[in-house]
Design a protein around this motif. Structure first.
Motif, PDB file in Angstrom:
ATOM      1  N   UNK A   1       0.662  -1.190  -0.067  1.00  0.00           N
ATOM      2  CA  UNK A   1      -0.012  -0.077  -0.032  1.00  0.00           C
ATOM      3  C   UNK A   1       0.828   1.355  -0.005  1.00  0.00           C
ATOM      4  N   UNK A   2       1.937   1.296  -0.001  1.00  0.00           N
ATOM      5  CA  UNK A   2       3.179   2.464  -0.023  1.00  0.00           C
ATOM      6  C   UNK A   2       2.937   3.037  -1.339  1.00  0.00           C
ATOM      7  N   UNK A   3       3.085   4.302  -1.602  1.00  0.00           N
ATOM      8  CA  UNK A   3       3.202   4.983  -2.771  1.00  0.00           C
ATOM      9  C   UNK A   3       4.540   4.615  -3.574  1.00  0.00           C
ATOM     10  N   UNK A   4       5.651   4.729  -2.888  1.00  0.00           N
ATOM     11  CA  UNK A   4       6.817   4.250  -3.625  1.00  0.00           C
ATOM     12  C   UNK A   4       7.095   2.791  -3.895  1.00  0.00           C
ATOM     13  N   UNK A   5       6.642   2.360  -4.843  1.00  0.00           N
ATOM     14  CA  UNK A   5       6.953   1.050  -5.458  1.00  0.00           C
ATOM     15  C   UNK A   5       8.201   0.666  -6.480  1.00  0.00           C
ATOM     16  N   UNK A   6       8.950   1.701  -6.584  1.00  0.00           N
ATOM     17  CA  UNK A   6      10.133   1.540  -7.493  1.00  0.00           C
ATOM     18  C   UNK A   6      10.871   0.230  -7.353  1.00  0.00           C
ATOM     19  N   UNK A   7      11.440  -0.041  -5.910  1.00  0.00           N
ATOM     20  CA  UNK A   7      12.159  -1.033  -5.588  1.00  0.00           C
ATOM     21  C   UNK A   7      11.481  -2.383  -6.262  1.00  0.00           C
ATOM     22  N   UNK A   8      10.291  -2.424  -6.169  1.00  0.00           N
ATOM     23  CA  UNK A   8       9.616  -3.937  -6.232  1.00  0.00           C
ATOM     24  C   UNK A   8       9.230  -4.121  -7.949  1.00  0.00           C
ATOM     25  N   UNK A   9       9.474  -2.763  -8.679  1.00  0.00           N
ATOM     26  CA  UNK A   9       9.549  -2.964  -9.961  1.00  0.00           C
ATOM     27  C   UNK A   9      10.969  -2.909 -10.829  1.00  0.00           C
ATOM     28  N   UNK A  10      11.950  -2.428 -10.134  1.00  0.00           N
ATOM     29  CA  UNK A  10      13.119  -2.386 -10.800  1.00  0.00           C
ATOM     30  C   UNK A  10      14.078  -3.878 -10.428  1.00  0.00           C
ATOM     31  N   UNK A  11      13.827  -4.422  -9.179  1.00  0.00           N
ATOM     32  CA  UNK A  11      14.655  -5.748  -8.899  1.00  0.00           C
ATOM     33  C   UNK A  11      14.132  -6.823  -9.920  1.00  0.00           C
ATOM     34  N   UNK A  12      12.970  -6.898 -10.449  1.00  0.00           N
ATOM     35  CA  UNK A  12      12.678  -8.225 -11.524  1.00  0.00           C
ATOM     36  C   UNK A  12      13.217  -7.599 -12.799  1.00  0.00           C
ATOM     37  N   UNK A  13      13.077  -6.181 -13.104  1.00  0.00           N
ATOM     38  CA  UNK A  13      13.897  -5.851 -14.251  1.00  0.00           C
ATOM     39  C   UNK A  13      15.332  -5.987 -14.401  1.00  0.00           C
ATOM     40  N   UNK A  14      15.740  -5.662 -13.450  1.00  0.00           N
ATOM     41  CA  UNK A  14      17.466  -5.926 -13.094  1.00  0.00           C
ATOM     42  C   UNK A  14      17.616  -7.435 -13.305  1.00  0.00           C
ATOM     43  N   UNK A  15      16.785  -8.059 -12.882  1.00  0.00           N
ATOM     44  CA  UNK A  15      17.204  -9.733 -12.822  1.00  0.00           C
ATOM     45  C   UNK A  15      16.815 -10.295 -14.368  1.00  0.00           C
ATOM     46  N   UNK A  16      15.622  -9.723 -15.072  1.00  0.00           N
ATOM     47  CA  UNK A  16      15.443  -9.775 -16.382  1.00  0.00           C
ATOM     48  C   UNK A  16      16.775  -9.370 -17.216  1.00  0.00           C
ATOM     49  N   UNK A  17      17.265  -8.322 -16.980  1.00  0.00           N
ATOM     50  CA  UNK A  17      18.268  -7.607 -17.886  1.00  0.00           C
ATOM     51  C   UNK A  17      19.387  -8.685 -17.740  1.00  0.00           C
ATOM     52  N   UNK A  18      19.830  -9.035 -16.572  1.00  0.00           N
ATOM     53  CA  UNK A  18      20.940  -9.936 -16.207  1.00  0.00           C
ATOM     54  C   UNK A  18      20.817 -11.199 -16.920  1.00  0.00           C
ATOM     55  N   UNK A  19      19.770 -11.710 -16.893  1.00  0.00           N
ATOM     56  CA  UNK A  19      19.498 -13.072 -17.738  1.00  0.00           C
ATOM     57  C   UNK A  19      19.411 -12.927 -19.110  1.00  0.00           C
ATOM     58  N   UNK A  20      18.981 -11.765 -19.604  1.00  0.00           N
ATOM     59  CA  UNK A  20      18.867 -11.580 -21.236  1.00  0.00           C
ATOM     60  C   UNK A  20      20.384 -11.321 -21.556  1.00  0.00           C
ATOM     61  N   UNK A  21      21.205 -10.586 -20.785  1.00  0.00           N
ATOM     62  CA  UNK A  21      22.433 -10.271 -21.253  1.00  0.00           C
ATOM     63  C   UNK A  21      23.379 -11.721 -21.128  1.00  0.00           C
ATOM     64  N   UNK A  22      23.186 -12.468 -20.112  1.00  0.00           N
ATOM     65  CA  UNK A  22      23.790 -13.580 -20.187  1.00  0.00           C
ATOM     66  C   UNK A  22      23.316 -14.477 -21.367  1.00  0.00           C
ATOM     67  N   UNK A  23      22.307 -14.607 -21.706  1.00  0.00           N
ATOM     68  CA  UNK A  23      21.555 -15.422 -22.870  1.00  0.00           C
ATOM     69  C   UNK A  23      22.662 -14.718 -24.174  1.00  0.00           C
ATOM     70  N   UNK A  24      22.338 -13.407 -24.248  1.00  0.00           N
ATOM     71  CA  UNK A  24      23.011 -12.897 -25.443  1.00  0.00           C
ATOM     72  C   UNK A  24      24.586 -13.118 -25.443  1.00  0.00           C
TER      73      UNK A  24
END
Length: 158
Positions: A44-67
């Motif tokens: 219910x907090x207004x600042x949800x940046x951490x909870x949206x960025x962490x999955x994106x960082x993990x996704x970026x890392x996995x994409x970079x590893x794949x490439x």
């Protein structure tokens, strides 16, 4: 956001201490449990940046590893076989990245994948010049970088 990351690390260390198993997989599992618990507590907090960025960082890392693995296999195959499949070329890549950190990280990620090398950044910082070892189609390569590395990186940074 930094406070939430440090809290997540603390929860991971607590998990490792409670289980008594000091493996990186156990630490990552503790990180995931801590992330989920923090998400439950802060829904219910207004600042949800951490909870949206962490999955994106993990996704970026996995994409970079794949490439990276895909490019390493391509280069290794070309080295092992007697026939060369190289089609080198230089691509003028128009960037959406604007700030110094965005341009620096984008050029670093592109250069880290085998078969590509950043030659220069234009004076107005809108174009990257990239040497590509296996260039079949310039437009396809530009679209692949735009939809892959640059889009994912800018989602994290902005």
């Amino acid at each position: 956001m930094v406070k939430q990351f440090l809290m997540n690390l603390l929860l991971s260390f607590i998990w490792v201490a409670l289980t008594g198993v000091l493996y990186y997989t156990n630490f990552l599992f503790g990180f995931a449990i801590g992330f989920f618990l923090m998400w439950l507590m802060n829904r219910n907090e207004s600042d949800q940046r951490y909870f949206t960025r962490v999955p994106k960082i993990i996704g970026f890392f996995l994409y970079f590893l794949y490439e990276m693995i895909k490019a390493n296999i391509q280069v290794a195959y070309d080295v092992v076989t007697p026939k060369f499949f190289m089609k080198p070329g230089i691509v003028k890549y128009p960037m959406n990245a604007k700030s110094e950190i965005e341009i620096n990280l984008l050029s670093t990620v592109i250069s880290l994948t085998p078969g590509t090398l950043i030659l220069d950044v234009s004076e107005d910082r809108k174009v990257l010049y990239i040497h590509v070892m296996y260039l079949k189609d310039k437009e396809q390569f530009i679209q692949q970088i735009k939809d892959g590395f640059e889009r994912r990186l800018l989602e994290i940074l902005r």
